[in-house]
Design a protein around this motif. Structure first.
Motif, PDB file in Angstrom:
ATOM      1  N   THR A  81       0.646  -1.501  -0.009  1.00  0.00           N
ATOM      2  CA  THR A  81      -0.245  -0.106  -0.053  1.00  0.00           C
ATOM      3  C   THR A  81       0.758   1.557   0.093  1.00  0.00           C
ATOM      4  O   THR A  81       0.312   2.252   0.230  1.00  0.00           O
ATOM      5  CB  THR A  81      -0.348   0.141   0.746  1.00  0.00           C
ATOM      6  OG1 THR A  81       0.337  -0.121   1.992  1.00  0.00           O
ATOM      7  CG2 THR A  81      -1.712  -1.492   1.624  1.00  0.00           C
ATOM      8  N   LEU A  84       0.332   4.437  -2.603  1.00  0.00           N
ATOM      9  CA  LEU A  84      -1.164   5.147  -1.681  1.00  0.00           C
ATOM     10  C   LEU A  84      -0.605   6.231  -0.836  1.00  0.00           C
ATOM     11  O   LEU A  84      -1.229   7.256  -0.165  1.00  0.00           O
ATOM     12  CB  LEU A  84      -2.357   4.452  -1.263  1.00  0.00           C
ATOM     13  CG  LEU A  84      -3.189   4.717  -0.685  1.00  0.00           C
ATOM     14  CD1 LEU A  84      -4.161   5.376  -1.544  1.00  0.00           C
ATOM     15  CD2 LEU A  84      -4.881   3.722  -0.358  1.00  0.00           C
ATOM     16  N   TRP A  85       0.013   5.772   0.334  1.00  0.00           N
ATOM     17  CA  TRP A  85       0.627   6.271   1.271  1.00  0.00           C
ATOM     18  C   TRP A  85       1.227   7.430   1.295  1.00  0.00           C
ATOM     19  O   TRP A  85       1.037   8.956   1.500  1.00  0.00           O
ATOM     20  CB  TRP A  85       1.291   5.527   2.665  1.00  0.00           C
ATOM     21  CG  TRP A  85       0.222   4.592   2.702  1.00  0.00           C
ATOM     22  CD1 TRP A  85       0.442   3.491   3.114  1.00  0.00           C
ATOM     23  CD2 TRP A  85      -1.049   4.722   3.904  1.00  0.00           C
ATOM     24  NE1 TRP A  85      -0.595   2.737   3.801  1.00  0.00           N
ATOM     25  CE2 TRP A  85      -1.015   3.306   4.372  1.00  0.00           C
ATOM     26  CE3 TRP A  85      -1.950   5.828   3.794  1.00  0.00           C
ATOM     27  CZ2 TRP A  85      -2.776   3.171   4.977  1.00  0.00           C
ATOM     28  CZ3 TRP A  85      -3.354   5.894   5.252  1.00  0.00           C
ATOM     29  CH2 TRP A  85      -3.348   4.472   4.972  1.00  0.00           C
ATOM     30  N   TYR A  87       1.369   9.083  -1.765  1.00  0.00           N
ATOM     31  CA  TYR A  87       0.094  10.070  -2.375  1.00  0.00           C
ATOM     32  C   TYR A  87      -1.195  10.584  -1.744  1.00  0.00           C
ATOM     33  O   TYR A  87      -0.787  11.727  -1.916  1.00  0.00           O
ATOM     34  CB  TYR A  87      -1.093   9.129  -3.488  1.00  0.00           C
ATOM     35  CG  TYR A  87      -1.527   9.997  -4.601  1.00  0.00           C
ATOM     36  CD1 TYR A  87      -1.397  10.681  -5.559  1.00  0.00           C
ATOM     37  CD2 TYR A  87      -2.785  10.350  -3.246  1.00  0.00           C
ATOM     38  CE1 TYR A  87      -2.322  11.110  -6.183  1.00  0.00           C
ATOM     39  CE2 TYR A  87      -4.282  11.149  -4.253  1.00  0.00           C
ATOM     40  CZ  TYR A  87      -4.033  11.583  -5.673  1.00  0.00           C
ATOM     41  OH  TYR A  87      -4.976  12.823  -6.050  1.00  0.00           O
ATOM     42  N   SER A  88      -0.753   9.803  -0.856  1.00  0.00           N
ATOM     43  CA  SER A  88      -1.430  10.663   0.606  1.00  0.00           C
ATOM     44  C   SER A  88      -1.471  11.765   1.140  1.00  0.00           C
ATOM     45  O   SER A  88      -1.573  12.801   1.977  1.00  0.00           O
ATOM     46  CB  SER A  88      -1.965   9.399   2.061  1.00  0.00           C
ATOM     47  OG  SER A  88      -1.717   9.287   2.359  1.00  0.00           O
ATOM     48  N   TRP A  93      -6.777  12.384   0.603  1.00  0.00           N
ATOM     49  CA  TRP A  93      -6.768  10.961   1.007  1.00  0.00           C
ATOM     50  C   TRP A  93      -7.818  10.547  -0.359  1.00  0.00           C
ATOM     51  O   TRP A  93      -8.805  11.646  -0.242  1.00  0.00           O
ATOM     52  CB  TRP A  93      -7.088  10.129   2.563  1.00  0.00           C
ATOM     53  CG  TRP A  93      -8.063   8.879   2.676  1.00  0.00           C
ATOM     54  CD1 TRP A  93      -9.203   8.973   2.162  1.00  0.00           C
ATOM     55  CD2 TRP A  93      -6.817   7.826   2.713  1.00  0.00           C
ATOM     56  NE1 TRP A  93      -9.262   7.076   2.157  1.00  0.00           N
ATOM     57  CE2 TRP A  93      -7.871   6.865   2.660  1.00  0.00           C
ATOM     58  CE3 TRP A  93      -5.345   7.387   2.339  1.00  0.00           C
ATOM     59  CZ2 TRP A  93      -7.666   5.289   2.633  1.00  0.00           C
ATOM     60  CZ3 TRP A  93      -5.166   6.364   2.520  1.00  0.00           C
ATOM     61  CH2 TRP A  93      -6.198   5.173   2.726  1.00  0.00           C
TER      62      TRP A  93
END
Length: 332
Positions: A81, A84-85, A87-88, A93
């Motif tokens: 993941t 995704l982190w 990007y966040s 988010w």
């Protein structure tokens, strides 16, 4: 592990001061995002290679093979993941609150699984070499099931604490505690878990190192370097996280605003180091095993096999040894 995005701050210490910036990305997350990107590029393909190729595992016991495979899988889940982190950290988010809770639960459960697997692996090697026990009292499947059950139970609190928080103009998936006491309890649980694991590993590898130096088991100095690299890497990459957690407990308990602000900033640096450890595990536990090649047979086993020729064992893992037939075949 959720301290990377923890924003619930006790005694009215705000983590979101100042006006909303007019930026296309959040510059505060650049440093941890770069580190996470490197971890993903190194660790994700590395753990996939370990799962598929299983490098130099032919002389490992079934217990060691299962533990090393479980380690690679748990590290793979924790790294899966990371995009995704990343990007966040730089932007908002992108998903719902349910996705926020479940993904953080997956990451925490995987990291705990990796930590417990490393601990069990060190205990297994200690039992095998120091006490000459080949297995645990329960089967490997039951052991792995208990390991993952414990990991998922330890990760359960994040299902409650993770929330979608507005930080300046950014929407974050972050932990939010109902009180200072709940935050302290969470930090203490992580500290206790970490220090117990590190203590068990240190005890096991110190005893192994002493056994190695007796000269009855290993003559290859690369074996000692491998043992040292395993424990040093784990200490270096995990101890800063636990130290900051202890300082965080002190800051919250004593209501030290300056110390807590320091911890809030430090968590963003030391938490990604956990993913660095997951990225290095394929190197330390799989590919580095190629350097452990030849060792002598334990004296106790020599006495039991006194009627057969002396075998020379080929070892791909510091916690296992090949059988006499495999050793004789390798001599040929």
């Amino acid at each position: 592990m959720e301290q990377l995005n923890s924003t619930v701050v006790p005694f009215n210490i705000s983590s979101t001061p100042g006006p909303s910036p007019h930026l296309s990305s959040d510059s505060r997350g650049v440093a941890p995002a770069i580190l996470m990107c490197l971890c993903f590029l190194l660790g994700f393909p590395g753990n996939i290679a370990v799962v598929i190729v299983k490098p130099n595992w032919q002389h490992l016991s079934s217990v060691s093979q299962s533990l090393m495979l479980n380690l690679a899988i748990s590290d793979l889940f924790s790294l899966l993941t990371l995009p995704l982190w990343i990007y966040s950290l730089l932007y908002n988010w992108p998903f719902s609150l349910v996705a926020c809770k479940l993904l953080v639960y997956l990451v925490n459960g995987s990291v705990y699984g990796s930590l417990l697997t490393v601990t069990v692996l060190s205990v297994q090697r200690y039992l095998l070499l120091v006490h000459l026990h080949n297995c645990f009292l329960i089967g490997i499947r039951k052991l792995l099931a208990l390991l993952w059950l414990a990991s998922l139970i330890l990760a359960t609190p994040v299902l409650v604490t993770q929330q979608l928080i507005t930080d300046r103009r950014w929407v974050r998936c972050k932990s939010q505690y109902s009180s200072e006491a709940s935050w302290i309890v969470m930090l203490l649980i992580q500290c206790l878990m970490g220090f117990v694991s590190l203590s068990v590993m240190a005890f096991a590898y110190i005893r192994l190192h002493r056994k190695v130096n007796q000269g009855a088991f290993f003559n290859n100095p690369q074996t000692t370097r491998l043992v040292t690299s395993i424990i040093v890497a784990h200490f270096v990459l995990w101890v800063p996280y636990h130290i900051i957690n202890v300082l965080g407990v002190a800051a919250i308990s004593l209501k030290k605003k300056g110390l807590l602000n320091f911890c809030m900033k430090s968590w963003k640096i030391v938490t990604p180091l956990i993913f660095v450890n997951s990225s290095l595990n394929p190197l330390l536990y799989a590919f580095a095993s190629r350097s452990c090649t030849v060792c002598k047979k334990p004296q106790k086993l020599n006495r039991e096999a006194s009627n057969s020729p002396k075998p020379v064992f080929q070892v791909a893992d510091i916690g296992t040894h090949a059988g006499p037939q495999q050793a004789q075949h390798s001599e040929k």
